[in-house]
Design a protein around this motif. Structure first.
Motif, PDB file in Angstrom:
ATOM      1  N   ALA A 129      25.730  41.768  44.510  1.00 51.36           N
ATOM      2  CA  ALA A 129      26.394  41.747  43.200  1.00 51.36           C
ATOM      3  C   ALA A 129      27.819  42.286  43.309  1.00 51.36           C
ATOM      4  CB  ALA A 129      25.596  42.571  42.193  1.00 51.36           C
ATOM      5  N   LEU A 130      28.016  43.334  44.094  1.00 53.14           N
ATOM      6  CA  LEU A 130      29.369  43.872  44.294  1.00 53.14           C
ATOM      7  C   LEU A 130      30.256  42.863  45.020  1.00 53.14           C
ATOM      8  CD1 LEU A 130      28.601  47.593  45.223  1.00 53.14           C
ATOM      9  CD2 LEU A 130      29.514  46.691  43.073  1.00 53.14           C
ATOM     10  N   ILE A 131      29.706  42.148  45.975  1.00 49.81           N
ATOM     11  CA  ILE A 131      30.463  41.095  46.661  1.00 49.81           C
ATOM     12  C   ILE A 131      30.850  40.011  45.656  1.00 49.81           C
ATOM     13  CG2 ILE A 131      30.307  39.244  48.366  1.00 49.81           C
ATOM     14  CD1 ILE A 131      28.542  41.141  50.045  1.00 49.81           C
ATOM     15  N   GLY A 132      29.923  39.644  44.775  1.00 57.28           N
ATOM     16  CA  GLY A 132      30.209  38.643  43.741  1.00 57.28           C
ATOM     17  C   GLY A 132      31.322  39.082  42.811  1.00 57.28           C
ATOM     18  N   ILE A 133      31.321  40.349  42.424  1.00 57.08           N
ATOM     19  CA  ILE A 133      32.396  40.873  41.564  1.00 57.08           C
ATOM     20  C   ILE A 133      33.728  40.822  42.307  1.00 57.08           C
ATOM     21  CG2 ILE A 133      33.272  42.979  40.464  1.00 57.08           C
ATOM     22  CD1 ILE A 133      30.309  43.622  39.786  1.00 57.08           C
ATOM     23  N   GLY A 134      33.703  41.152  43.586  1.00 53.34           N
ATOM     24  CA  GLY A 134      34.921  41.062  44.394  1.00 53.34           C
ATOM     25  C   GLY A 134      35.455  39.640  44.458  1.00 53.34           C
ATOM     26  N   LEU A 135      34.566  38.662  44.601  1.00 55.25           N
ATOM     27  CA  LEU A 135      34.986  37.259  44.636  1.00 55.25           C
ATOM     28  C   LEU A 135      35.605  36.829  43.302  1.00 55.25           C
ATOM     29  CD1 LEU A 135      31.994  35.721  46.597  1.00 55.25           C
ATOM     30  CD2 LEU A 135      34.368  35.859  47.378  1.00 55.25           C
ATOM     31  N   VAL A 136      35.041  37.290  42.209  1.00 55.43           N
ATOM     32  CA  VAL A 136      35.603  36.973  40.889  1.00 55.43           C
ATOM     33  C   VAL A 136      37.001  37.558  40.756  1.00 55.43           C
ATOM     34  CG1 VAL A 136      35.377  37.459  38.415  1.00 55.43           C
ATOM     35  CG2 VAL A 136      33.400  36.678  39.712  1.00 55.43           C
ATOM     36  N   LEU A 137      37.188  38.790  41.217  1.00 57.06           N
ATOM     37  CA  LEU A 137      38.507  39.424  41.131  1.00 57.06           C
ATOM     38  C   LEU A 137      39.530  38.703  42.012  1.00 57.06           C
ATOM     39  CD1 LEU A 137      37.456  43.186  41.088  1.00 57.06           C
ATOM     40  CD2 LEU A 137      38.249  41.782  39.168  1.00 57.06           C
ATOM     41  N   ILE A 138      39.112  38.258  43.189  1.00 57.84           N
ATOM     42  CA  ILE A 138      40.000  37.476  44.058  1.00 57.84           C
ATOM     43  C   ILE A 138      40.381  36.169  43.370  1.00 57.84           C
ATOM     44  CG2 ILE A 138      40.106  36.152  46.216  1.00 57.84           C
ATOM     45  CD1 ILE A 138      38.386  38.399  47.465  1.00 57.84           C
ATOM     46  N   ASN A 139      39.397  35.497  42.785  1.00 57.48           N
ATOM     47  CA  ASN A 139      39.670  34.234  42.092  1.00 57.48           C
ATOM     48  C   ASN A 139      40.650  34.440  40.942  1.00 57.48           C
ATOM     49  OD1 ASN A 139      39.322  31.448  41.496  1.00 57.48           O
ATOM     50  ND2 ASN A 139      37.890  31.993  39.879  1.00 57.48           N
ATOM     51  N   PHE A 140      40.450  35.489  40.167  1.00 58.20           N
ATOM     52  CA  PHE A 140      41.351  35.750  39.051  1.00 58.20           C
ATOM     53  C   PHE A 140      42.759  36.069  39.544  1.00 58.20           C
ATOM     54  CE2 PHE A 140      43.422  38.510  35.948  1.00 58.20           C
ATOM     55  CZ  PHE A 140      43.413  37.656  34.857  1.00 58.20           C
ATOM     56  N   ALA A 141      42.864  36.862  40.611  1.00 55.68           N
ATOM     57  CA  ALA A 141      44.186  37.227  41.144  1.00 55.68           C
ATOM     58  C   ALA A 141      44.930  35.982  41.634  1.00 55.68           C
ATOM     59  CB  ALA A 141      44.031  38.238  42.274  1.00 55.68           C
ATOM     60  N   ILE A 142      44.229  35.083  42.303  1.00 50.69           N
ATOM     61  CA  ILE A 142      44.859  33.843  42.775  1.00 50.69           C
ATOM     62  C   ILE A 142      45.312  33.007  41.589  1.00 50.69           C
ATOM     63  CG2 ILE A 142      44.368  31.624  43.901  1.00 50.69           C
ATOM     64  CD1 ILE A 142      42.585  33.199  45.843  1.00 50.69           C
ATOM     65  N   TRP A 143      44.429  32.813  40.639  1.00 49.91           N
ATOM     66  CA  TRP A 143      44.760  31.991  39.471  1.00 49.91           C
ATOM     67  C   TRP A 143      45.932  32.598  38.696  1.00 49.91           C
ATOM     68  CZ3 TRP A 143      44.642  33.299  34.309  1.00 49.91           C
ATOM     69  CH2 TRP A 143      44.893  32.240  33.437  1.00 49.91           C
ATOM     70  N   PHE A 144      45.841  33.879  38.392  1.00 52.00           N
ATOM     71  CA  PHE A 144      46.868  34.537  37.596  1.00 52.00           C
ATOM     72  C   PHE A 144      48.200  34.559  38.334  1.00 52.00           C
ATOM     73  CE2 PHE A 144      49.177  38.134  35.831  1.00 52.00           C
ATOM     74  CZ  PHE A 144      48.981  37.957  34.471  1.00 52.00           C
ATOM     75  N   GLY A 145      48.157  34.875  39.623  1.00 50.30           N
ATOM     76  CA  GLY A 145      49.381  34.968  40.404  1.00 50.30           C
ATOM     77  C   GLY A 145      50.150  33.661  40.455  1.00 50.30           C
ATOM     78  N   PHE A 146      49.445  32.572  40.738  1.00 49.13           N
ATOM     79  CA  PHE A 146      50.129  31.282  40.803  1.00 49.13           C
ATOM     80  C   PHE A 146      50.495  30.761  39.418  1.00 49.13           C
ATOM     81  CE2 PHE A 146      48.297  30.822  45.141  1.00 49.13           C
ATOM     82  CZ  PHE A 146      49.499  30.648  45.802  1.00 49.13           C
ATOM     83  N   ALA A 147      49.584  30.901  38.455  1.00 44.67           N
ATOM     84  CA  ALA A 147      49.850  30.354  37.124  1.00 44.67           C
ATOM     85  C   ALA A 147      51.035  31.046  36.455  1.00 44.67           C
ATOM     86  CB  ALA A 147      48.606  30.467  36.243  1.00 44.67           C
TER      87      ALA A 147
END
Length: 85
Positions: free
Chosen positions: A13-31
């Motif tokens: 579950a902690l790994i899953g939360i980390g993946l969500v945070l990575i996804n958000f950082a990528i999306w937010f950073g580029f967008a």
């Protein structure tokens, strides 16, 4: 003694939360990084604005590969049945 399955589930579950945070950082950073300027000055990739291409299309492809890799390396099969002691 605590069931080992809960420890594994907590780690995953902690790994899953980390993946969500990575996804958000990528999306937010580029967008918001590439998309913050004047639309008249946008560059385009395959007909999409660069910010959209990198945040939504390339970012999704990257996350699919990252999740697949994490699943193969860190997640493991856990039986649902309780073990007899």
């Amino acid at each position: 003694m605590k069931d080992q399955r809960f420890r594994i589930a907590h780690k995953e579950a902690l790994i899953g939360i980390g993946l969500v945070l990575i996804n958000f950082a990528i999306w937010f950073g580029f967008a918001y990084g590439l998309g913050a300027g004047d639309p008249a000055h946008y560059s385009y990739i395959l007909g999409f604005p660069a910010w959209f291409f990198y945040s939504c299309i390339a970012g999704t492809g990257f996350m699919i590969l990252l999740i697949w890799t994490v699943m193969k390396l860190f997640f493991k099969e856990v039986p649902f049945e309780e073990e007899e002691r």
